[in-house]
Motif scaffolding. Structure first.
Motif, short mmCIF file in Angstrom:
data_model
loop_
_atom_site.label_atom_id
_atom_site.label_comp_id
_atom_site.label_asym_id
_atom_site.label_seq_id
_atom_site.Cartn_x
_atom_site.Cartn_y
_atom_site.Cartn_z
N PRO A 179 0.81 -1.22 0.00
CA PRO A 179 0.00 0.00 0.00
C PRO A 179 0.84 1.27 0.00
CG PRO A 179 -0.21 -1.18 2.10
CD PRO A 179 0.46 -2.09 1.15
N ILE A 180 2.01 1.23 0.63
CA ILE A 180 2.88 2.41 0.64
C ILE A 180 3.36 2.73 -0.78
CG2 ILE A 180 5.16 3.24 1.33
CD1 ILE A 180 4.69 1.83 4.03
N VAL A 181 3.76 1.69 -1.50
CA VAL A 181 4.21 1.89 -2.88
C VAL A 181 3.07 2.45 -3.73
CG1 VAL A 181 4.96 0.70 -4.98
CG2 VAL A 181 6.06 0.18 -2.80
N ALA A 182 1.85 1.95 -3.51
CA ALA A 182 0.70 2.46 -4.25
C ALA A 182 0.49 3.94 -3.97
CB ALA A 182 -0.55 1.67 -3.87
N VAL A 183 0.67 4.33 -2.70
CA VAL A 183 0.52 5.74 -2.34
C VAL A 183 1.61 6.58 -3.01
CG1 VAL A 183 0.68 7.40 -0.43
CG2 VAL A 183 -0.65 5.31 -0.17
N ILE A 184 2.84 6.05 -3.03
CA ILE A 184 3.94 6.77 -3.66
C ILE A 184 3.65 7.04 -5.13
CG2 ILE A 184 6.34 6.56 -4.42
CD1 ILE A 184 6.11 7.28 -1.52
N VAL A 185 3.15 6.01 -5.82
CA VAL A 185 2.81 6.18 -7.24
C VAL A 185 1.70 7.21 -7.40
CG1 VAL A 185 1.87 5.02 -9.27
CG2 VAL A 185 3.56 3.86 -7.85
N ALA A 186 0.70 7.16 -6.51
CA ALA A 186 -0.41 8.12 -6.59
C ALA A 186 0.09 9.54 -6.34
CB ALA A 186 -1.49 7.76 -5.57
N VAL A 187 0.96 9.70 -5.36
CA VAL A 187 1.50 11.03 -5.05
C VAL A 187 2.33 11.56 -6.21
CG1 VAL A 187 3.15 12.25 -3.56
CG2 VAL A 187 1.46 10.72 -2.56
N SER A 188 3.00 10.66 -6.92
CA SER A 188 3.83 11.09 -8.06
C SER A 188 2.99 11.71 -9.17
CB SER A 188 4.63 9.91 -8.60
OG SER A 188 3.79 9.01 -9.31
N LEU A 189 1.68 11.42 -9.16
CA LEU A 189 0.80 11.98 -10.18
C LEU A 189 0.23 13.34 -9.80
CD1 LEU A 189 -1.20 8.75 -11.10
CD2 LEU A 189 0.75 9.74 -12.32
N ILE A 190 0.47 13.78 -8.55
CA ILE A 190 -0.11 15.05 -8.09
C ILE A 190 0.45 16.26 -8.83
CG2 ILE A 190 -0.25 16.62 -6.12
CD1 ILE A 190 -0.60 14.22 -4.32
N PRO A 191 1.80 16.40 -9.01
CA PRO A 191 2.30 17.59 -9.68
C PRO A 191 1.70 17.82 -11.08
CG PRO A 191 4.09 16.46 -8.59
CD PRO A 191 2.90 15.55 -8.51
N PRO A 192 1.68 16.80 -11.98
CA PRO A 192 1.07 17.04 -13.27
C PRO A 192 -0.43 17.30 -13.18
CG PRO A 192 1.68 14.72 -13.06
CD PRO A 192 2.31 15.46 -11.93
N ALA A 193 -1.11 16.67 -12.20
CA ALA A 193 -2.54 16.90 -12.04
C ALA A 193 -2.81 18.34 -11.64
CB ALA A 193 -3.11 15.95 -10.99
N VAL A 194 -1.97 18.88 -10.76
CA VAL A 194 -2.11 20.28 -10.35
C VAL A 194 -1.91 21.22 -11.53
CG1 VAL A 194 -1.06 22.11 -8.96
CG2 VAL A 194 -1.46 19.86 -7.95
N GLU A 195 -0.91 20.89 -12.35
CA GLU A 195 -0.63 21.74 -13.51
C GLU A 195 -1.78 21.70 -14.51
OE1 GLU A 195 1.72 23.92 -13.98
OE2 GLU A 195 2.47 23.44 -11.99
N VAL A 196 -2.36 20.52 -14.70
CA VAL A 196 -3.51 20.39 -15.61
C VAL A 196 -4.68 21.21 -15.09
CG1 VAL A 196 -5.25 18.80 -16.49
CG2 VAL A 196 -2.84 18.17 -16.56
N SER A 197 -4.91 21.15 -13.78
CA SER A 197 -6.01 21.91 -13.18
C SER A 197 -5.79 23.41 -13.34
CB SER A 197 -6.11 21.56 -11.69
OG SER A 197 -7.11 22.31 -11.06
N ARG A 198 -4.57 23.86 -13.13
CA ARG A 198 -4.26 25.29 -13.31
C ARG A 198 -4.48 25.72 -14.74
NH1 ARG A 198 1.49 25.95 -10.07
NH2 ARG A 198 0.65 25.84 -7.95
N SER A 199 -4.04 24.87 -15.66
CA SER A 199 -4.19 25.20 -17.08
C SER A 199 -5.65 25.32 -17.47
CB SER A 199 -3.51 24.11 -17.93
OG SER A 199 -3.68 24.37 -19.30
N ARG A 200 -6.48 24.41 -16.96
CA ARG A 200 -7.91 24.46 -17.28
C ARG A 200 -8.57 25.71 -16.70
NH1 ARG A 200 -9.63 18.09 -16.34
NH2 ARG A 200 -8.68 17.30 -18.27
N ARG A 201 -8.19 26.06 -15.46
CA ARG A 201 -8.76 27.27 -14.85
C ARG A 201 -8.36 28.51 -15.63
NH1 ARG A 201 -7.32 24.85 -9.81
NH2 ARG A 201 -5.52 26.24 -9.68
#
Length: 224
Positions: free
Chosen positions: A191-213
């Motif tokens: 589960p820790i590795v799964a969380v690490i992978v999920a967290v690694s997707l946060i920076p691009p997700a934030v950038e996509v959200s900013r771009s859409r706004r």
């Protein structure tokens, strides 16, 4: 001298399992896997994130495994593999253009190439090169894509080094820190590795959200 038993264990290694890779090849395996994942298109499926985190964990000797790695050599191997791989991918893209990606039959690889091109177009060279490090598959294809699109060599080198060091050393040290502070952390490794992978997707997700706004704001201004 390599014994037949040791040789057979290396040949039987599961390349999708971080522990199997580390048990068979140790620190050298980290450098080779990161080089292949970031520098060769055939390495897009390799488990870079989980490998780095698990390797850091194994440096503490608390992961319930007979494998014990040394932190210093591990950090050096991770950095060399990540930086050399990205630079190799860039050079291959610069020489071969988009031919390597065009000939690929992998759907995941094509999707990754599309996302990498979008990152470069939307966020500029520096931000895209750094963000790509944290997105599986995209970190494989962005490097040759940058070379094919003639991103300046100096710009690519500076920002791939910055992103590569943050990614490779950060995940390794995160695993080491957790293994040093949490007893029996091995029970929660998956589960820790799964969380690490999920967290690694946060920076691009934030950038996509900013771009859409930003795009919505511009659209409202145009209508108003």
């Amino acid at each position: 001298m390599t014994t037949p038993i040791h040789l057979s264990s290396q040949l039987a290694v599961n390349v999708l399992d971080a522990r199997s890779l580390l048990a068979a090849f140790g620190v050298l395996g980290v450098a080779v896997v990161l080089f292949a994942e970031t520098g060769l298109l055939v390495g897009f499926f390799l488990p870079g994130d989980s490998l780095l985190f698990t390797a850091g964990l194994l440096c503490t000797g608390t992961a319930g495994s007979p494998v014990r790695l040394s932190l210093g050599p591990l950090l050096a191997a991770a950095a060399v593999g990540a930086l050399a791989g990205a630079q190799c991918g860039y050079l291959l893209g610069r020489r071969a253009g988009g031919a390597l990606l065009a000939r690929s039959s992998s759907v995941r690889l094509r999707e990754g190439a599309h996302r990498a091109e979008e990152l470069l177009a939307k966020y500029g060279y520096a931000k895209a090169i750094v963000l790509a490090r944290f997105v599986p598959v995209v970190r494989t294809v962005l490097n040759p894509m940058a070379g094919a699109l003639q991103v300046p060599a100096r710009t690519f080198t500076v920002w791939q080094a910055a992103g590569g060091l943050v990614w490779s050393l950060g995940l390794t040290l995160a695993g080491y820190a957790l293994g040093s502070s949490v007893p029996d952390v091995d029970r929660y490794l998956l589960p820790i590795v799964a969380v690490i992978v999920a967290v690694s997707l946060i920076p691009p997700a934030v950038e996509v959200s900013r771009s859409r706004r930003a795009a919505k704001a511009k659209a409202k201004e145009a209508r108003g």
